[in-house]
Scaffold this active site. Structure first.
Site, short mmCIF file in Angstrom:
data_model
loop_
_atom_site.label_atom_id
_atom_site.label_comp_id
_atom_site.label_asym_id
_atom_site.label_seq_id
_atom_site.Cartn_x
_atom_site.Cartn_y
_atom_site.Cartn_z
N LYS A 161 -2.64 -2.35 -3.97
CA LYS A 161 -3.43 -1.23 -2.55
C LYS A 161 -3.53 0.43 -3.08
CE LYS A 161 -5.57 -0.56 1.42
NZ LYS A 161 -6.61 -0.83 2.60
N GLU A 202 0.48 -0.91 0.17
CA GLU A 202 -0.20 -0.36 0.13
C GLU A 202 1.29 1.70 0.33
OE1 GLU A 202 -2.05 1.29 3.86
OE2 GLU A 202 -3.19 2.03 2.64
#
Ligand code: 13P
Length: 334
Positions: free
Chosen positions: A218, A176
């Site tokens: 992500k 992420e």
């Protein structure tokens, strides 16, 4: 297909996505306080139970990201959260980074910590029932000055080292790099930074020979900064976000999930809906499945109702399920 690839792909089952419920003790305390709830360890457990205990979430959720303390906790059914989620077909995972610290070479930027004892912690989380992991890097935009190339590179190196360790431990990694909404930048600038971030990340992943097929990206959407005064149309967000992904993300990865990043629940739903619509319209050119991995946008309405009171649990869960249903429809197009 290896087990890890099969697990990574399973998160993208039709209309399903991931609930990010991995707020650190500090973030959970601040979040609950913003709804007038004072957060003890027991209140944090009830906070998790509010969401995991909602009946029917398995229609919409393929996975839940937990904070390490939650892996060891039980719901009001007296079962470990990780077990009761898994029993409903929802894969439990865990946040494994240890938060951020200022980057010494550029102290206005942050780098993520947690590599030091990572192999030992991964082995322990696996024993405690985790099937996948997440590591968040924070990328701040400030005019044309930030992010610096050095901070992007350092965060990319750490994401790559984490991903490799997670794969070695037999746990699917979710990477992420969170390009923050904070600031007064334009959407064009956000798109450029998302592209720079992803280009750097995937080049470092290749240098470190991280297996692409079992990783999940992500990412933030390409959005105008929250203090820019500009409201992006969902179609504009979709166009820039998809263009950035197509330019920078290799086709072999298992899939792409989006964070909500401080958007309102409606914005996060409408933007996701436009992104998935555009992806379906360009069928054949978008190589990866897409879905959500939201925290704030899924929780906000329920927390407003809950206020930490047992008597509000039923209504708060109903609001959570209603939002899940909308976000799920955004992905499936139904
Ligand atoms: P938000 O959807 O609130 O951005 O949270 C996603 C997340 O996992 C942050 O680490």
């Amino acid at each position: 297909m290896t087990d890890l690839v099969a697990i990574a792909r399973s998160f993208f089952a039709h209309g399903k996505g991931i609930l990010a419920a991995d707020e650190s003790v500090h973030t959970a305390t601040t979040r609950l306080a913003s709804y007038g709830i004072s957060a003890s360890a027991e209140m944090r457990r009830q906070y998790r139970d509010l969401f995991f205990g909602a009946e029917g979430i398995e229609q919409y959720l393929s996975g839940v990201i937990l904070f390490p303390e939650t892996l060891l906790e039980k719901g009001s059914d007296k079962k470990l959260f990780s077990r009761s989620l898994a029993a409903r077909g929802i894969v439990p995972g865990v946040k494994v980074d240890l938060g951020t610290e200022p980057f010494p070479s550029s102290p206005d930027e942050l780098i993520t910590q947690g590599l030091f004892d990572l192999p030992e912690r991964l082995a322990a989380y696996k024993k405690q029932g985790a099937i996948f992991t997440k590591w968040r890097a924070v990328i701040r935009i400030d005019g044309d000055q930030l992010p610096s190339a050095q901070a992007l590179h350092e965060n990319a190196k750490r994401l790559a080292s984490y991903a490799k360790e997670s794969q070695i431990a037999g746990l699917v990694p979710i990477l992420e790099p969170d390009v923050l909404l904070e600031g007064n930048h334009s959407r064009t600038r956000a798109r450029a930074v998302v592209e720079e971030t992803l280009e750097m990340l995937f080049s470092v992943l290749d240098e470190q020979s991280v297996d692409r097929a079992s990783i999940i990206l992500k990412t933030a959407m390409a959005l105008s900064g929250e203090s820019s005064g500009k409201k992006d149309a969902p179609e504009e967000v979709a166009e820039d976000t998809i263009a950035a992904l197509l330019k920078c993300v290799p086709r072999q990865i298992a899939g792409v999930v989006f964070l909500s990043g401080g958007q309102t629940p409606n914005q996060a739903t409408d933007n996701l809906s436009a992104i998935c619509r555009l992806s379906r319209a360009q069928e054949g050119t978008i190589p990866w499945p897409l879905t959500f991995s939201y925290s704030r946008a899924l929780q906000e309405e329920a927390l407003t109702i809950w206020k930490g009171e047992e008597e509000n649990v039923v209504d708060a869960r109903a609001a959570f399920l209603a939002r899940l249903s909308k976000v799920s429809s955004a992905v499936s197009g139904t």
